[in-house]
Design an enzyme around this catalytic site. Sequence first.
Site, PDB file in Angstrom:
ATOM      1  N   TYR A 139       0.678  -1.135   0.045  1.00 39.70           N
ATOM      2  CA  TYR A 139      -0.147  -0.040  -0.306  1.00 39.70           C
ATOM      3  C   TYR A 139       0.593   1.511   0.172  1.00 39.70           C
ATOM      4  O   TYR A 139       0.412   1.936  -0.413  1.00 39.70           O
ATOM      5  CB  TYR A 139      -0.994   0.096   1.492  1.00 39.70           C
ATOM      6  CG  TYR A 139      -1.240  -1.142   2.126  1.00 39.70           C
ATOM      7  CD1 TYR A 139      -1.970  -2.129   0.785  1.00 39.70           C
ATOM      8  CD2 TYR A 139      -2.061  -1.736   2.809  1.00 39.70           C
ATOM      9  CE1 TYR A 139      -2.874  -3.007   0.484  1.00 39.70           C
ATOM     10  CE2 TYR A 139      -3.149  -3.107   2.890  1.00 39.70           C
ATOM     11  CZ  TYR A 139      -3.378  -3.103   1.679  1.00 39.70           C
ATOM     12  OH  TYR A 139      -4.573  -4.414   1.513  1.00 39.70           O
ATOM     13  N   HIS A 183       0.985 -11.249   1.290  1.00 41.98           N
ATOM     14  CA  HIS A 183      -0.180 -10.647   0.495  1.00 41.98           C
ATOM     15  C   HIS A 183      -0.546 -11.533  -0.337  1.00 41.98           C
ATOM     16  O   HIS A 183      -2.084 -11.731  -0.543  1.00 41.98           O
ATOM     17  CB  HIS A 183       0.387  -9.819   0.245  1.00 41.98           C
ATOM     18  CG  HIS A 183      -0.702  -8.340   0.075  1.00 41.98           C
ATOM     19  ND1 HIS A 183      -0.250  -7.442  -0.191  1.00 41.98           N
ATOM     20  CD2 HIS A 183      -2.329  -9.028  -0.159  1.00 41.98           C
ATOM     21  CE1 HIS A 183      -0.983  -6.506  -0.375  1.00 41.98           C
ATOM     22  NE2 HIS A 183      -2.092  -7.574  -0.003  1.00 41.98           N
TER      23      HIS A 183
END
Length: 296
Positions: free
Chosen positions: A53, A116
């Site tokens: 992010y 992830h």
Amino acid sequence: MNQDLQSKIKLNNGLLMPQLGLGVWKTSLNETRQMVKEAIENDYVLIDTAKQYGNEEAVGKGIQDGLTSTGRKRASIFLTTKIFNGDQGNYDKLRKAFSAQLQKLQTDYVDLLLLHWPVNNKYNESWRALQDIYADGEAKAIGVCNFNVERMTDLLDHAKVLPAVNQIEFNPLIHQPAIVDFCHQKDIQLEAWSPLGNGRLLANDAIAKIAEHHQKTPAQVILRWEIQQNFIVLTKTTHPQRMKENADIFDFTLSPNEIAQIDQLDTEKHSIWYDKFKWSGNPDGVDDYIAKPGAF
């Protein structure tokens, strides 16, 4: 103190994890810092970020701002981050990269550390590193994101530590029943990202009628639907009032008929860039992509 935000689910290693939290995907650095601070001021416990992010440093600053503002302690926050795909597959590289993540987050541990994505030919070696991070106390629990049955089965064949969590896309438009059932059988807690289906359901007639009946918003009805299925749910908003609304979902219950109506909306189609990513290490350069400040 909002007691509803203190509602927790026990993970398979005994750790208590809040059932509702704040996610910070697709938010700029200034937005992230402010929203994390405001979330803490509004009694949120669970904060979810990721290296990909590009805003871990802002999350760390926002947490410090929030703790200073409220007098709360670090132990009152349940912090989740994730291992970047570009750091997967090499034990030493992953450990070094994660240490840098901790520095950005201004903490010496995270409460939950997730892979992830299940990058082909890399996730088992990555899991070996996560197991040692867990053993060393740098993560209170470890888990994965976006693992389907095939990859989860392979991981469990090699793992010494059972994943505590599998974070997947889950909302009324996509239920992923195969992996949901598998995780239930293995005592792996499920966590929903994109719980509102990227906003596509907020104008749905069936949900609007249910919301009117309960004097709630469509978003609150959708989040309640997920909570009643024992999911941990990540919401995302930069607006303090919506933060409060998202947390105000523990004072009503959907009936079996209302749940069935929402269940019927399932299309089994992912809403956000999932198909583009797939399982490979570097499809279309996505693997090397980290969000840049202001990119959103």
